[in-house]
Design a protein around this motif. Sequence first.
Motif, PDB file in Angstrom:
ATOM      1  N   ILE A  20       0.982  -1.231  -0.021  1.00 43.20           N
ATOM      2  CA  ILE A  20      -0.025   0.089  -0.035  1.00 43.20           C
ATOM      3  C   ILE A  20       0.911   1.273  -0.141  1.00 43.20           C
ATOM      4  O   ILE A  20       0.566   2.071  -0.618  1.00 43.20           O
ATOM      5  CB  ILE A  20      -0.875   0.010   1.191  1.00 43.20           C
ATOM      6  N   VAL A  21       1.763   1.282   0.803  1.00 42.89           N
ATOM      7  CA  VAL A  21       2.672   2.450   0.954  1.00 42.89           C
ATOM      8  C   VAL A  21       3.651   2.677  -0.240  1.00 42.89           C
ATOM      9  O   VAL A  21       3.803   3.758  -0.779  1.00 42.89           O
ATOM     10  CB  VAL A  21       3.859   2.334   2.162  1.00 42.89           C
ATOM     11  N   ALA A  22       4.004   1.457  -1.048  1.00 44.13           N
ATOM     12  CA  ALA A  22       4.572   1.579  -2.249  1.00 44.13           C
ATOM     13  C   ALA A  22       3.613   2.168  -3.192  1.00 44.13           C
ATOM     14  O   ALA A  22       4.185   3.048  -4.288  1.00 44.13           O
ATOM     15  CB  ALA A  22       5.073   0.312  -2.581  1.00 44.13           C
ATOM     16  N   GLY A  23       2.557   1.555  -3.255  1.00 39.79           N
ATOM     17  CA  GLY A  23       1.462   2.223  -4.304  1.00 39.79           C
ATOM     18  C   GLY A  23       1.306   3.703  -4.197  1.00 39.79           C
ATOM     19  O   GLY A  23       1.138   4.501  -5.105  1.00 39.79           O
ATOM     20  N   ILE A  24       1.277   4.013  -3.028  1.00 44.24           N
ATOM     21  CA  ILE A  24       0.802   5.679  -2.713  1.00 44.24           C
ATOM     22  C   ILE A  24       2.160   6.353  -3.110  1.00 44.24           C
ATOM     23  O   ILE A  24       1.948   7.343  -3.808  1.00 44.24           O
ATOM     24  CB  ILE A  24       0.850   5.716  -1.186  1.00 44.24           C
ATOM     25  N   ILE A  25       3.350   5.853  -2.923  1.00 43.10           N
ATOM     26  CA  ILE A  25       4.527   6.728  -3.271  1.00 43.10           C
ATOM     27  C   ILE A  25       4.717   6.767  -4.967  1.00 43.10           C
ATOM     28  O   ILE A  25       5.055   7.713  -5.578  1.00 43.10           O
ATOM     29  CB  ILE A  25       5.766   5.977  -2.769  1.00 43.10           C
ATOM     30  N   ILE A  26       4.375   5.457  -5.553  1.00 47.87           N
ATOM     31  CA  ILE A  26       4.460   5.534  -6.943  1.00 47.87           C
ATOM     32  C   ILE A  26       3.466   6.347  -7.540  1.00 47.87           C
ATOM     33  O   ILE A  26       3.714   7.171  -8.577  1.00 47.87           O
ATOM     34  CB  ILE A  26       4.271   4.172  -7.502  1.00 47.87           C
ATOM     35  N   GLN A  27       2.216   6.584  -6.945  1.00 50.75           N
ATOM     36  CA  GLN A  27       1.211   7.371  -7.508  1.00 50.75           C
ATOM     37  C   GLN A  27       1.537   8.853  -7.198  1.00 50.75           C
ATOM     38  O   GLN A  27       1.331   9.553  -8.282  1.00 50.75           O
ATOM     39  CB  GLN A  27      -0.402   7.119  -6.889  1.00 50.75           C
TER      40      GLN A  27
END
Length: 55
Positions: A20-27
Amino acid sequence: MNFIISNLATIVVGLLLVAIVAGIIIQMRNDRRKGKSLCVSKCSSCPMGSSCHKR
């Protein structure tokens, strides 16, 4: 192997949080590259409004 089995729930929750954190950072990175602002309100009311956008 015994360690993994006894802590499987903790490992799964941890991996889910990392995803989830990686997805937020990528977004956020993709939005920044597209020129989208991370600001929610108008920049005139923001104390950093003059430094976050190129004018």
